[in-house]
Structures are given as C-alpha cells and as structure tokens.
Write an enzyme that holds these catalytic residues in place. Structure first.
Site, mmCIF file in Angstrom:
data_model
loop_
_atom_site.group_PDB
_atom_site.id
_atom_site.type_symbol
_atom_site.label_atom_id
_atom_site.label_comp_id
_atom_site.label_asym_id
_atom_site.label_seq_id
_atom_site.Cartn_x
_atom_site.Cartn_y
_atom_site.Cartn_z
ATOM 1 N N ARG A 12 -2.377 1.683 7.547
ATOM 2 C CA ARG A 12 -2.038 1.808 6.007
ATOM 3 C C ARG A 12 -3.180 2.774 5.376
ATOM 4 O O ARG A 12 -4.200 2.418 5.468
ATOM 5 C CB ARG A 12 -2.246 0.472 5.428
ATOM 6 C CG ARG A 12 -0.982 -0.620 5.791
ATOM 7 C CD ARG A 12 -1.265 -1.918 5.315
ATOM 8 N NE ARG A 12 -0.380 -2.901 5.728
ATOM 9 C CZ ARG A 12 0.362 -3.595 4.663
ATOM 10 N NH1 ARG A 12 0.063 -3.317 3.282
ATOM 11 N NH2 ARG A 12 1.117 -4.402 4.846
ATOM 12 N N LEU A 394 4.562 -4.469 -1.599
ATOM 13 C CA LEU A 394 4.853 -3.222 -2.210
ATOM 14 C C LEU A 394 3.485 -2.678 -2.541
ATOM 15 O O LEU A 394 2.470 -3.044 -3.314
ATOM 16 C CB LEU A 394 5.618 -3.591 -3.810
ATOM 17 C CG LEU A 394 6.869 -4.189 -3.661
ATOM 18 C CD1 LEU A 394 7.460 -4.570 -5.040
ATOM 19 C CD2 LEU A 394 7.619 -3.012 -2.948
ATOM 20 N N GLU A 395 3.035 -1.460 -1.995
ATOM 21 C CA GLU A 395 1.842 -0.830 -2.142
ATOM 22 C C GLU A 395 1.724 0.291 -3.047
ATOM 23 O O GLU A 395 0.758 0.958 -2.968
ATOM 24 C CB GLU A 395 1.607 -0.430 -0.675
ATOM 25 C CG GLU A 395 1.402 -1.627 0.315
ATOM 26 C CD GLU A 395 1.022 -1.256 1.656
ATOM 27 O OE1 GLU A 395 0.513 -0.020 1.880
ATOM 28 O OE2 GLU A 395 1.264 -2.151 2.718
ATOM 29 N N ASN A 396 2.908 0.411 -3.643
ATOM 30 C CA ASN A 396 2.703 1.770 -4.747
ATOM 31 C C ASN A 396 3.093 1.053 -6.132
ATOM 32 O O ASN A 396 3.866 1.759 -7.048
ATOM 33 C CB ASN A 396 3.864 2.568 -4.354
ATOM 34 C CG ASN A 396 3.702 3.174 -2.849
ATOM 35 O OD1 ASN A 396 2.431 3.867 -2.866
ATOM 36 N ND2 ASN A 396 4.785 2.976 -1.973
#
Length: 569
Positions: A12, A394-396
């Site tokens: 990641r 959710l990484e954005n």
C-alpha cells in the site's frame, strides 16, 4: 489494500514514509441573509458571547461567560446582581438614523431585562420575572433623525438570583459598524432515523453550511448537542415510539427546529454492531485476484481467522453503487461454488464481509443519492452472496457525513447482525477531526472493529505527542492509544499489520512484536518505551493483509498471532 498485479506485490503506497501530522483547519463561515429583509444585519457584536465579554461591559464585575447553560453555540453570559448593583451589561451598537431595529435575546434564570437607550426617539425595554428554561425577550425601537449609535443592555434585579443571556440580536440596517461575523444558521433538513436498538436511535441529517453544532430534541426536550451531522440518542425505552428534531447552532444563535421524524425502538437488545464475531477476533483480507501471493479459495483460509474480508468490491457508473465480480484467476468454477464456501465459513462460526476500496478503489459516497446507492447495493451483495457485512477500506478520501448516512441505511436494512469493519490508514486516525475517525465515532453503536493499517506510513505521532517509527511495538501501542482514548471502545480496536515482508512496502513487524503489543495493551506487559496509562483487556484483536501473503509465508503469521488473540483476557 493493493490490487497491483505488477511491480512490488501487496504494497500500500502512501506518504512515501514521510512524517505526516494532521492539523485542524479553521472552519470557514459564510454569512447568510438575515430573515427580516435583505438589507438587515445583526449590528450587535459577539452576540452569542463566544468571544467571552468582548464588546460588552458589565457593572461591578458582575458578568462572566459560562459554558452551561447555553442556548446556542458553546457559551453564554451569566450576570449576578450584588448589593446595590443590578448586574447590567451593555454594548453600544452603530445604527442608521430614522430606522427600525428588532431587539431580542434569550434569557434564563432570575429577573432579566432587555432594552435600548439613546435611541433618539422612545427608549424601550422588556423583562421577565425569571424562568428555569430559555425564553426569548423581544421588542423594537426606531432611531431618531440624528442617531448613529444606541446602547443595548440587559440587567437583573437587586437581591435576585443570577440571570443568563445568549444570542442577542439587534436586527436592522447596517449603521456603518458592520455585522457579527456569523448569523443564525438555516434550519437543518433531511433528518432521518437510522439504526435502532432497544434503547437507542441513530439520527443523521444534511449539514448546514455555517453551523458549528447541532442540538437534538426528543419529544420537544433537548437531549444532545453534537458537532457533526449525526447523533445516537440513547437511554430510550424498548418498543417505544419517539419524535425527534434537530436545530443548527453557531456563535450567533440557534435555528428553528427541523421537521420531526418518528422512530420506534426495538423490542429487545439488537444493534450495537459486531454480529456473531467473538470478543477477540483475528481478521484477514482474502484476495480476489492474483498478485504473486498464494492463490487460494475461501475454503483454504485457516480456521484461525474469525473475520474474512473479501477484497474488493468494485465501483459502478452509478455514484456510490458497488458490485462484486469473481476473478477467474482465483479458480472458482462458478459463483455458486464461491457462495458455498461462504456458507461453509458461516457453519464454522466465521464472518465473511465484502471489502470496499483498497489502494485503487474509486468508490465515492458524497451525496444523499450516492449514500442510498451504496447502502442498497451493499445490502444486495449481502443477500446474493451471503456476506455478513462490509469493510470500509477507502484510501482515496471519505466524506464522514454521507458515509455515516450510507452505513446507517445499510444497518437499518441488515439488522443487528451486521458486521461492520474499517481499515483506515495511519494518517486517517491521527485525530478525531479526520473524516475517517469521525465516521467511526458517528457509527460507534453499529461498528464492529477498526483495524487501522500500521504500515506504509513512515513515522507517526502517538497519543503522548511523541513521534514513533513504524515497525516497533511502540508504534503499534502508542497509535492504538489514540483510538482507545479518542472515543472507540477497546472491542472496536484491532492492530492491522502485513503478514510478511512482501505484503507491504514498509512497516512489517514480526508476529512476536504484534503479540508483545497485544500484551502491552491488554495486560500492561511486553511494552517498549511507551506504556499506556491503563490496560484495555477488551481489545478486539489483530488484522493482516493478507491471508494469501500469510499462506505464502507458510501461515506463520496466523499460527503465531491467532492463538495470542484468542487467548487475550
């Protein structure tokens, strides 16, 4: 979680290892038109006493600012008559000649007077003999032909008890002094009742642009004050119908209350999140793709794992909507075969959730429509495949207001056995003001566990304000402490780590270090230089990315960490 099929597998990528520190942004406010007429403003300054006694003068030191009781915002004036002093507080306001002004304020406590002098025409005043709750005093005055300033005042009465004042308004044409920086917010809209238990009801609403807080009313009685656009009202009776309203507040005052919604509590103790997940649980992400780790079917996931997060759901062309498609690379002959594996995990007492997002996930929930689309599609996947719930990874970017609405709608559909997990990055849980942290707190009553990713982040701040480097027991414990002291229950906190050195770009720690961190947090032993002020024996457990990378390393991670988690106090 990384879906990459080329390049470094399983990593990641976030922040490039640099130190990231959150800072609170100042809330911008935009003045809205006052309700009287387009040109009217509130010419009183510091009308809600949010800046303490700035712009106000009180006789004989009789005035002070308090935080309770308040009518709007976070502060109010308390003035206490003494001896021959009536505790008068005044402010001189700039006015326009030959103009009419509406004067009002909210008062509580002993005798309270409100008035205006030096109007150039007829000075005015109004009063009340006292009240145990807030009530509004109102009057009006007209300025003379040459009047450019007027003194507005409030006072009590000799020998009587203290009185409280909040949200003063002198509404009329700007006399050249400008207006208070903010005006009373608009009435909140979109109030919706969400998840219910036998003793609580979850509420959410559309945020108001210039509001700094909200008051929640149950059957006409104020029961909560919150800063976000959601709240959970607790302490309710089972199988009982309640009416709820909400108002918006800021330094200028409180709006009118919203339209009411009605909700009935459950007949018995449902809700609370967690489904059938054990008190101490091991979570593993299962890859629905091949990126170099061991390819496995769900049936191959070791029994040590209590929660299996299927990675990942996909976005559709409809905002907020998600779908799931089996990757042929995994080797399932049919969707029915996959569903059978989920059913078998259920029979073994395991939970299987569908994970939303990952490093490249583009799902966006930022409106009422997309929140509903998310909830409807997630529930449809639960019904089709047998998923027990969802994992939010959710990484954005994440909008706490609308993701809260989406999850509450999903909870209302799925019921008390919904399993709701989250996997925020380290930066997302550094402060309760972050959108991810706010979302977790907003849905605390239905949240199972937050498995923060303690990797791919670089150094971070611990709850003691010191900087800790990833890959150490201190990094795990000092950052977990932020969540534990920031509002999450111990049962809602898990340690998310890579299963092997190949599973992440950085931040891998040996299983022994994970076990030391678990002991430190739950028993106060095995700590490094950081030792929490107290222990958290209810800590939920640990998570890894991924079951596939664990299998690649001979299941060393789950074989070591699983028994430790299941043996926690």
């Amino acid at each position: 979680m990384d879906r990459a099929r080329h390049g470094r597998p399983g990593a990641r990528r976030r922040l490039g290892g640099a130190l990231a520190v959150l800072s609170a942004a100042a809330l911008g406010v935009t003045a809205l038109a006052a309700p009287a007429q387009a040109a009217d403003v509130n010419v009183a300054k510091n009308a809600g006493f949010e800046s303490d006694l700035s712009n106000w003068t009180c006789t004989a030191g009789s005035g002070a600012v308090v935080t309770s009781p308040v009518h709007g915002g976070s502060k109010a004036l308390k003035a206490t008559p003494a001896g021959q002093d009536n505790a008068q507080c005044t402010q001189t306001v700039a006015v326009k000649p030959n103009s009419t002004y509406a004067l009002s304020s909210w008062v509580q406590g002993g005798y309270a007077y409100l008035g205006a002098s030096g109007t150039g025409t007829t000075d005015v005043s109004t009063w009340t003999p006292g009240s145990a709750s807030w009530q509004q005093l109102t009057t009006s005055f007209r300025t003379g032909a040459n009047t450019t300033s007027v003194t507005v005042y409030t006072h009590g009465w000799y020998g009587q008890s203290a009185y409280y004042v909040d949200d003063v308004n002198v509404l009329g044409p700007d006399g050249g002094g400008g207006t208070d920086p903010v005006v009373i917010p608009a009435v909140p809209s979109g109030l919706t009742a969400g998840a219910t238990t036998s003793s609580s009801v979850g509420l959410s609403w559309t945020p108001v642009s210039n509001a700094t807080g909200y008051n929640v009313y149950r059957d006409g009685t104020k029961v909560a004050s919150v800063t976000g656009a959601s709240a959970t009202v607790t302490g309710l009776a089972a199988d009982t119908s309640y009416g709820f309203q909400v108002s918006a507040t800021n330094a200028a005052g409180e709006s009118a209350r919203s339209a009411a919604v009605t909700a009935r509590t459950a007949t018995s103790g449902g809700g609370g999140g967690g489904g059938t997940v054990p008190a101490h649980a091991l979570t593993g992400y299962w890859q629905n793709f091949d990126n170099g780790a061991t390819v496995q079917k769900l049936r191959d996931v070791p029994a040590q794992y209590d929660i299996i997060a299927v990675s990942f759901a996909d976005a559709t062309t409809t905002p907020g909507q998600i779908a799931f498609h089996l990757d042929p690379a995994v080797g399932y002959a049919s969707a029915a075969d996959f569903k059978a594996d989920i059913a078998a995990k259920h029979a073994a007492g395991k939970s299987v959730v569908v994970s939303v997002g990952g490093e490249k996930g583009s799902i966006s929930v930022n409106s009422d429509a997309s929140a509903t689309a998310f909830a409807d599609s997630a529930y449809a996947l639960m019904q089709e495949y047998g998923f027990d719930g969802v994992d939010i990874d959710l990484e954005n970017g994440l909008n706490s207001t609308y993701m809260t609405k989406a999850l509450r709608q999903l909870s209302q559909k799925a019921g008390a056995k919904l399993v709701l997990t989250m996997a925020p990055q380290t930066i997302d849980m550094q402060s309760t003001s972050g959108e991810y942290f706010k979302t977790a707190l907003n849905v605390k009553d239905i949240l199972t566990v937050v498995n923060m990713q303690y990797y791919n982040s670089g150094a971070m701040l611990g709850c003691d304000g010191k900087v800790y480097s990833q890959g150490s027991v201190d990094f795990l414990t000092a950052l977990a402490c932020i969540q534990l002291e920031g509002g999450l229950a111990p049962a809602q906190v898990g340690l998310g780590v890579p299963a092997s050195t190949r599973a992440a770009g950085s931040g891998y720690v040996a299983p022994s270090v994970v076990n030391n961190a678990l002991d430190c947090l739950t028993r106060g032993t095995g700590c490094g230089s950081f030792k929490p002020a107290k222990t958290y024996p209810g800590l939920r457990g640990a998570m890894t990315w991924s079951t596939n990378w664990d299998a690649t390393a001979g299941s060393a991670w789950s074989n070591a960490v699983g028994p430790k988690v299941h043996g926690l106090p």
